[in-house]
Design a protein around this motif. Structure first.
Motif, PDB file in Angstrom:
ATOM      1  N   MET A   1       0.958  -1.271   0.188  1.00 40.76           N
ATOM      2  CA  MET A   1      -0.056   0.230  -0.114  1.00 40.76           C
ATOM      3  C   MET A   1       0.736   1.150   0.520  1.00 40.76           C
ATOM      4  O   MET A   1       1.797   1.243   0.747  1.00 40.76           O
ATOM      5  CB  MET A   1      -1.118   0.008   0.903  1.00 40.76           C
ATOM      6  N   LEU A   2       0.634   1.398  -0.806  1.00 38.55           N
ATOM      7  CA  LEU A   2       1.640   3.488  -1.194  1.00 38.55           C
ATOM      8  C   LEU A   2       1.267   4.081  -0.083  1.00 38.55           C
ATOM      9  O   LEU A   2       2.476   4.315   0.378  1.00 38.55           O
ATOM     10  CB  LEU A   2       1.393   3.744  -2.256  1.00 38.55           C
ATOM     11  N   ALA A   3       0.196   4.100   0.018  1.00 37.45           N
ATOM     12  CA  ALA A   3      -0.554   5.464   1.381  1.00 37.45           C
ATOM     13  C   ALA A   3       0.253   5.101   2.518  1.00 37.45           C
ATOM     14  O   ALA A   3       1.132   5.580   3.020  1.00 37.45           O
ATOM     15  CB  ALA A   3      -1.616   5.520   1.595  1.00 37.45           C
ATOM     16  N   HIS A   4       0.614   3.311   3.190  1.00 32.46           N
ATOM     17  CA  HIS A   4       1.324   3.316   3.741  1.00 32.46           C
ATOM     18  C   HIS A   4       2.807   3.592   3.764  1.00 32.46           C
ATOM     19  O   HIS A   4       4.046   4.032   5.203  1.00 32.46           O
ATOM     20  CB  HIS A   4       1.231   1.343   4.543  1.00 32.46           C
ATOM     21  N   MET A   5       3.423   3.517   3.184  1.00 31.03           N
ATOM     22  CA  MET A   5       4.654   3.420   2.980  1.00 31.03           C
ATOM     23  C   MET A   5       4.759   5.304   2.402  1.00 31.03           C
ATOM     24  O   MET A   5       6.549   5.155   3.507  1.00 31.03           O
ATOM     25  CB  MET A   5       5.016   3.216   1.728  1.00 31.03           C
ATOM     26  N   GLN A   6       4.509   5.836   2.368  1.00 29.95           N
ATOM     27  CA  GLN A   6       4.383   7.382   2.471  1.00 29.95           C
ATOM     28  C   GLN A   6       4.380   7.673   3.705  1.00 29.95           C
ATOM     29  O   GLN A   6       5.186   8.910   4.635  1.00 29.95           O
ATOM     30  CB  GLN A   6       3.173   8.129   1.162  1.00 29.95           C
ATOM     31  N   ARG A   7       3.427   7.260   4.903  1.00 28.28           N
ATOM     32  CA  ARG A   7       3.123   7.414   5.776  1.00 28.28           C
ATOM     33  C   ARG A   7       4.538   7.203   6.346  1.00 28.28           C
ATOM     34  O   ARG A   7       5.034   7.840   7.256  1.00 28.28           O
ATOM     35  CB  ARG A   7       2.036   6.868   6.569  1.00 28.28           C
TER      36      ARG A   7
END
Lengths: 351, 351
Positions: free
Chosen positions: A196-202
């Motif tokens: 999940m891109l979102a998780h990695m960006q966070r």
DNA sequence: TTGAAAGCGGTACCAT
DNA sequence: ATGGTACCGCTTTCAA
């Protein structure tokens, strides 16, 4: 009140129909007449009446398809969609909200293909950013406008994206964590899903902001929790057992209730900082009882209703969204405001 | 789309005029006819079309007076007022925003009295809660609806209040401060003005939440800063000079930029926690450069535009606000989101 | 190329 | 007590 088309017509010595054609460039208008009309409009500062426009536009209804997984994670977003549906009912907007839309690439792609057989005027979706979906959406986007919400698709010509800047949200979390651990220490970043891109960006934003504030020993090779509370419980328990000097934990998403439970069971709640994202009921519970310190929400309600508004304006009024990405706010919540409801401009109700 | 009055009329075998009278209870309607119409409405689930209503209502324009001090503190609130003005221009809403409305009881009372000589349909105001103003508003409220925003008036029959729950905001600040000072310590609460209820409520909430978290030595007898940055600089400098163990400072409002400057000049920024309220430019600056740790905003934009919406709905659509107080959100900002703009549903612009 | 007229849904006025 | 009609501002069709 304001200048109307009728007044423009009188001032320009033509009929309302001609003014309308001149404004919208439909049908033929004598260049000189057009010139004159435009001059009058400029001089009087004509502003089209959106209310009248809407009343008229409702004669040509549009159907929007909403493809948002019906998991608890999207409950607030879907409440936003419903609020917009209610509001726009009289604007000639009909929503078709897919039941059983799943967070799974193959299923989503199939759903989109099925959709292309029926008639649709626009698609609003929270999609998985995987090749199969990207391809299916690209294909659909050739014909109808697509707006992504909550999670974006890379390299797809969608009209707009409405969601959070996860890196910035991660930074905000890292800044708070740093302020709560001024003396440094061991901080674990627990990944939900590395896909999940979102998780990695966070995670990336969190690390960056935290490291700007001092010397922290970051634990980054933690096992993924997936969406499972049970798994998260195990992962965090293991972490707590093995790292006696642990000072803080940053969840990036998924299984946060389980993580909170593990921390509570260890008896070290309050002593170890726990940072979360979003406001799923389990997370909220841990914030309220003090196990988790703060959570960062992303205004899911707006992520649901704004796409409907943007789509309506695009289709019925011909107005493009101003930007390609619209970021919803970085909404920090602690014990005292985690359950707060906000007044909603659409429905006049709480959200 | 939806059922219309015309359809109701046909189904009930009467004319649209009769249906309208039956719905609104104006003019005489035969009880039997009324019964029948109501039945048909219930069966078909009639919902009035707000767009058509608005178009019609614009024929009877209303004039609202906005009495909000034009100080920098109200800049964002006034931007909200302006956005609503733009939005409601086509709804027959005209705003008269008072120039030179001052934060001073006698001046406000005089202003209100002057207002009662001209014609007004409603008053929106951010008032000082002092006897002279209360009396003048009570008098005005006999004739026209009054909505207070940002600061409420006690014991006055206003239609509604839109603003923050300052005690809760104070609690949120106290909770954060406690998490940033887990080992306890000396914490000063610097009052803006003891006459401002908002400041005192913030202080009370802050103390309560902080003390729930541990042993803190609260310094409460600090001198007031008023609205002056210069005064605040002195007050905080004095504090820093005299209290070598100071660990945190909570401003309650007024002169926060000055307080930040004093902390920065002392060389102890970062070491001592500084909590603020609102997002005046000077405060934002200190958040960004790290002198201040966080600030709690209150969605001033909404405090400006929502009253206009509520007033329109009350006057033009006969709809009462659902609640007597509408609290705007407790909006925690740190370095990473302090400058964030949010999408505004009214204007479609940033706010 | 332009004008005239009808219609969206609700309200208000005038006749009956 | 009820029906008919005009109007709000904009769009669209039909006729000229």
């Amino acid at each position: 009140m304001g200048v109307t088309i009728k007044q423009i017509a009188e001032l320009a010595g033509v009929s309302r129909g001609t003014v309308d054609r001149a404004i919208h460039g439909r049908g033929d208008v004598n260049p000189e007449t057009k010139e004159k009309i435009e001059r009058v409009m400029r001089e009087t500062g004509y502003r089209p009446n959106a209310v009248a426009k809407a009343l008229k536009a409702a004669q040509n209804p549009v159907t929007l398809d909403v493809l948002v997984p019906s998991s608890p994670f999207y409950a607030d977003l879907l409440r936003g969609v419903r609020a917009a549906e209610e509001f726009y009912a009289h604007y000639g907007v009909r929503l078709r909200v897919a039941e059983r839309f799943e967070l799974n690439g193959a299923s989503q792609a199939a759903m989109l293909r099925k959709l292309s057989e029926e008639h649709t005027d626009g698609i609003i979706m929270a999609a998985l950013d995987v090749p199969a979906v990207r391809e299916a959406v690209s294909c659909a986007a050739e014909k109808v406008p697509v707006i992504t919400c909550n999670s974006d698709l890379t390299g797809v010509k969608r009209l707009c994206f409405v969601g959070q800047d996860h890196f910035a949200a991660g930074r905000a979390s890292g800044t708070l964590m740093g302020k709560m651990l001024p003396q440094g220490g061991e901080v674990a970043v627990v990944p939900g899903s590395r896909d999940m891109l979102a998780h990695m960006q966070r995670a990336a934003g969190f690390r960056q902001a935290l490291q700007e504030q001092g010397e922290y020993e970051l634990l980054l090779d933690v096992r993924e929790t997936g969406e499972s509370d049970k798994r998260a419980y195990e992962v965090v328990k293991e972490l707590l057992d093995s790292r006696k000097n642990l000072a803080g934990i940053c969840m990036t998403g998924g299984g946060q209730a389980g993580a909170g439970a593990a921390l509570a069971d260890s008896g070290r709640a309050g002593e170890i900082r726990l940072a979360c994202y979003d406001t799923l009921p389990g997370t909220v519970e841990h914030i309220k009882n003090g196990t988790a310190d703060y959570t960062i929400a992303q205004d899911p309600f707006l992520q649901g209703c704004l796409p409907v508004k943007l789509m309506y304006e695009y289709l019925a009024l011909g107005k493009e969204p101003g930007r390609e990405r619209i970021f919803t706010r970085i909404d920090i919540r602690v014990k005292d405001n985690v359950e707060d409801q906000e007044y909603d401009m659409f429905t006049g109700e709480d959200r």
